[in-house]
Design an enzyme around this catalytic site. Structure first.
Site, PDB file in Angstrom:
ATOM      1  N   ALA A  65       0.734  -1.070  -0.130  1.00 29.14           N
ATOM      2  CA  ALA A  65      -0.143   0.111   0.150  1.00 29.14           C
ATOM      3  C   ALA A  65       0.900   1.488   0.090  1.00 29.14           C
ATOM      4  O   ALA A  65       1.877   0.841   0.431  1.00 29.14           O
ATOM      5  CB  ALA A  65      -1.121  -0.359   1.108  1.00 29.14           C
ATOM      6  N   GLY A 109       0.398  -4.999   0.907  1.00 28.61           N
ATOM      7  CA  GLY A 109      -0.504  -4.282   0.073  1.00 28.61           C
ATOM      8  C   GLY A 109      -0.768  -6.060  -1.316  1.00 28.61           C
ATOM      9  O   GLY A 109      -1.521  -6.371  -1.684  1.00 28.61           O
ATOM     10  N   GLU A 112      -0.460  -9.143  -0.594  1.00 25.72           N
ATOM     11  CA  GLU A 112      -1.833  -9.506  -0.607  1.00 25.72           C
ATOM     12  C   GLU A 112      -2.756  -9.494  -1.603  1.00 25.72           C
ATOM     13  O   GLU A 112      -3.745 -10.137  -1.632  1.00 25.72           O
ATOM     14  CB  GLU A 112      -2.709  -8.153   0.780  1.00 25.72           C
ATOM     15  CG  GLU A 112      -2.075  -8.619   1.813  1.00 25.72           C
ATOM     16  CD  GLU A 112      -2.408  -7.583   2.963  1.00 25.72           C
ATOM     17  OE1 GLU A 112      -1.505  -6.271   2.981  1.00 25.72           O
ATOM     18  OE2 GLU A 112      -2.792  -7.746   3.992  1.00 25.72           O
ATOM     19  N   GLU A 132       4.647  -5.173   6.755  1.00 20.43           N
ATOM     20  CA  GLU A 132       3.915  -3.928   7.497  1.00 20.43           C
ATOM     21  C   GLU A 132       4.452  -3.714   9.415  1.00 20.43           C
ATOM     22  O   GLU A 132       4.178  -2.446   9.533  1.00 20.43           O
ATOM     23  CB  GLU A 132       2.657  -4.270   7.850  1.00 20.43           C
ATOM     24  CG  GLU A 132       1.773  -3.815   6.044  1.00 20.43           C
ATOM     25  CD  GLU A 132       1.520  -5.543   5.747  1.00 20.43           C
ATOM     26  OE1 GLU A 132       2.673  -6.469   5.993  1.00 20.43           O
ATOM     27  OE2 GLU A 132       0.750  -5.122   4.782  1.00 20.43           O
TER      28      GLU A 132
HETATM   29  N1  CAA Z   1       4.635   3.547  -0.307  1.00 19.69           N
HETATM   30  C1  CAA Z   1       5.110   4.575  -0.754  1.00 19.69           C
HETATM   31  N2  CAA Z   1       6.040   4.270  -1.640  1.00 19.69           N
HETATM   32  C2  CAA Z   1       7.227   3.561  -1.894  1.00 19.69           C
HETATM   33  C3  CAA Z   1       6.500   2.466  -1.883  1.00 19.69           C
HETATM   34  C4  CAA Z   1       5.417   2.199  -0.490  1.00 19.69           C
HETATM   35  N3  CAA Z   1       4.608   0.994   0.283  1.00 19.69           N
HETATM   36  N4  CAA Z   1       7.083   1.218  -1.581  1.00 19.69           N
HETATM   37  C5  CAA Z   1       8.081   1.997  -2.279  1.00 19.69           C
HETATM   38  N5  CAA Z   1       7.892   3.365  -2.679  1.00 19.69           N
HETATM   39  C6  CAA Z   1       8.700   4.114  -3.291  1.00 19.69           C
HETATM   40  C7  CAA Z   1      10.224   4.597  -2.608  1.00 19.69           C
HETATM   41  O1  CAA Z   1       9.632   5.924  -0.988  1.00 19.69           O
HETATM   42  C8  CAA Z   1      10.999   5.041  -3.238  1.00 19.69           C
HETATM   43  O2  CAA Z   1      10.069   6.837  -3.807  1.00 19.69           O
HETATM   44  P1  CAA Z   1      11.181   8.372  -3.700  1.00 19.69           P
HETATM   45  O3  CAA Z   1      12.365   7.403  -5.082  1.00 19.69           O
HETATM   46  O4  CAA Z   1      10.059   9.380  -4.598  1.00 19.69           O
HETATM   47  O5  CAA Z   1      12.007   8.034  -2.748  1.00 19.69           O
HETATM   48  C9  CAA Z   1      10.734   4.411  -4.875  1.00 19.69           C
HETATM   49  O6  CAA Z   1       9.992   3.503  -3.850  1.00 19.69           O
HETATM   50  C10 CAA Z   1      11.753   3.449  -4.741  1.00 19.69           C
HETATM   51  O7  CAA Z   1      11.951   3.001  -3.576  1.00 19.69           O
HETATM   52  P2  CAA Z   1      13.059   2.426  -2.935  1.00 19.69           P
HETATM   53  O8  CAA Z   1      14.152   3.370  -3.005  1.00 19.69           O
HETATM   54  O9  CAA Z   1      13.099   2.423  -1.517  1.00 19.69           O
HETATM   55  O10 CAA Z   1      13.511   1.167  -3.729  1.00 19.69           O
HETATM   56  P3  CAA Z   1      15.057   0.135  -3.163  1.00 19.69           P
HETATM   57  O11 CAA Z   1      15.087  -0.559  -4.486  1.00 19.69           O
HETATM   58  O12 CAA Z   1      16.042   0.590  -2.400  1.00 19.69           O
HETATM   59  O13 CAA Z   1      13.610  -0.951  -2.241  1.00 19.69           O
HETATM   60  C11 CAA Z   1      12.165  -2.173  -1.285  1.00 19.69           C
HETATM   61  C12 CAA Z   1      13.236  -2.349  -2.497  1.00 19.69           C
HETATM   62  C13 CAA Z   1      12.851  -3.138  -0.238  1.00 19.69           C
HETATM   63  C14 CAA Z   1      10.973  -2.403  -1.293  1.00 19.69           C
HETATM   64  C15 CAA Z   1      11.373  -0.655  -0.454  1.00 19.69           C
HETATM   65  O14 CAA Z   1      10.991   0.563  -1.320  1.00 19.69           O
HETATM   66  C16 CAA Z   1      10.776  -0.885   0.737  1.00 19.69           C
HETATM   67  O15 CAA Z   1      10.672  -1.258   1.776  1.00 19.69           O
HETATM   68  N6  CAA Z   1       9.041  -0.362   0.450  1.00 19.69           N
HETATM   69  C17 CAA Z   1       8.050  -0.249   0.918  1.00 19.69           C
HETATM   70  C18 CAA Z   1       7.441  -1.817   1.441  1.00 19.69           C
HETATM   71  C19 CAA Z   1       6.684  -2.281   2.682  1.00 19.69           C
HETATM   72  O16 CAA Z   1       6.553  -1.114   4.020  1.00 19.69           O
HETATM   73  N7  CAA Z   1       4.963  -2.467   2.350  1.00 19.69           N
HETATM   74  C20 CAA Z   1       4.053  -2.229   3.189  1.00 19.69           C
HETATM   75  C21 CAA Z   1       3.228  -1.079   2.786  1.00 19.69           C
HETATM   76  S1  CAA Z   1       2.042  -0.618   4.320  1.00 19.69           S
HETATM   77  C22 CAA Z   1       0.630  -2.427   3.277  1.00 19.69           C
HETATM   78  O17 CAA Z   1       0.843  -2.657   2.752  1.00 19.69           O
HETATM   79  C23 CAA Z   1      -0.493  -2.449   4.039  1.00 19.69           C
HETATM   80  C24 CAA Z   1      -1.343  -2.559   3.738  1.00 19.69           C
HETATM   81  O18 CAA Z   1      -1.515  -4.237   4.462  1.00 19.69           O
HETATM   82  C25 CAA Z   1      -3.008  -2.532   3.519  1.00 19.69           C
END
Ligand code: CAA
Length: 258
Positions: A65, A109, A112, A132
């Site tokens: 998400a 998400g 999911e 999460e």
């Molecule tokens: N939401 C918003 N933006 C996201 C994102 C997310 N879930 N995942 C990645 N991005 C964005 C980053 O902010 C970044 O944007 P900027 O360049 O503007 O800063 C861009 O995508 C590239 O990401 P990274 O620079 O972090 O890329 P990476 O290759 O170094 O890492 C990754 C990749 C390990 C997937 C890392 O991006 C990450 O950990 N992302 C978040 C994963 C996460 O926590 N997901 C769960 C979300 S909460 C959820 O889903 C709740 C639910 O059940 C409803």
């Protein structure tokens, strides 16, 4: 509707929805999920479509998400503006078969919505996770429930409590994905499976899907009775007559979806 964050294509009886927000690793925001729900409603109504493939990019199916969109919420705002039923649940409500073709990250998400599909075909670079907990929350669109049913309590707890990523090989061993293929072969494999499904009787494929899913909410005995009645009902269809006649006459069946 013109889509901004997804790409919808059709090839014969197969439609492909590609999540297309590469700069944010396909993070699922409200607009994108609204487009997915809209596309699915269009495909549900289109009799020429027999199966859908949901996919992302080679780097990310979806990294979860959209954390930036979500972060400023409080309980009332996230409750009142909740689009879960309307948008995400459109995937689980979709009545035709839908395959998730997953490469790269399928996190939060992303994992999911892949699990909401009927089965997952994964590229060898796929990584699944429910991270999460690292954000001070927990899975919120079915992750705790579907992961537990897919891989059992031990692995589901491990994934949800540590937030670690599960590589494709482990996901296949655990039963989360139906097959792993080389990254280059992901889309051709998923589309081939979808074309095979689309070539079958559409109502029979839909009823088969409904029957497998019904088992999640029934006892074994109820599920077997439900299956038996629907199996019997298929003998009212022209496609049953055609399928069995084709076998006996040693030819390919030509299903009419009737
Ligand atoms: N939401 C918003 N933006 C996201 C994102 C997310 N879930 N995942 C990645 N991005 C964005 C980053 O902010 C970044 O944007 P900027 O360049 O503007 O800063 C861009 O995508 C590239 O990401 P990274 O620079 O972090 O890329 P990476 O290759 O170094 O890492 C990754 C990749 C390990 C997937 C890392 O991006 C990450 O950990 N992302 C978040 C994963 C996460 O926590 N997901 C769960 C979300 S909460 C959820 O889903 C709740 C639910 O059940 C409803």
């Amino acid at each position: 509707m013109a889509y901004k964050l997804i790409d919808l294509t059709r090839d014969g009886g197969v439609a492909t929805i590609q999540l297309d927000r590469p700069k944010a690793l396909n993070a699922l925001n409200t607009e994108m999920m609204g487009e997915v729900a809209n596309a699915l409603a269009t495909l549900e109504a289109d009799d020429s479509v027999g199966c859908v493939v949901l996919t992302g990019s080679e780097k990310a199916f979806a990294a979860g998400a959209d954390i930036k969109e979500m972060s400023d919420n409080n309980y009332l705002s996230i409750y009142k503006n909740d689009t879960f039923e309307e948008n995400h649940c459109a995937i689980e409500r979709f009545r035709k078969p839908i395959i998730a073709a997953v490469a790269g990250y399928a996190l939060g998400g992303g994992c999911e919505i892949a699990m909401m599909c009927d089965f997952i075909i994964a590229a060898d670079n796929a990584k699944f996770g429910q991270p999460e907990i690292n954000l001070g929350v927990m899975p919120g669109i079915g992750g705790t429930q579907r992961l537990m049913r897919a891989v059992g309590k031990a692995k589901a707890m491990d994934m949800c409590l540590t937030g670690r990523m599960m590589p494709a090989e482990e996901a296949e061993r655990a039963g989360l994905v139906s097959r792993i293929v080389k990254l280059d072969d992901l889309m051709s494999t998923a589309k081939e499976a979808a074309a095979k499904i689309a070539s079958q009787s559409q109502p029979v494929a839909m009823i088969t899907k409904e029957t497998v899913n019904a088992g999640f909410n029934m006892t074994l005995e109820q599920g077997i009775r439900f299956e038996r009645r629907l199996f019997q009902s298929l003998f009212t269809t022209q496609d049953q007559k055609e399928g069995m006649a084709a076998f006996i006459e040693k030819r390919k069946p030509h299903f009419k979806n009737k």
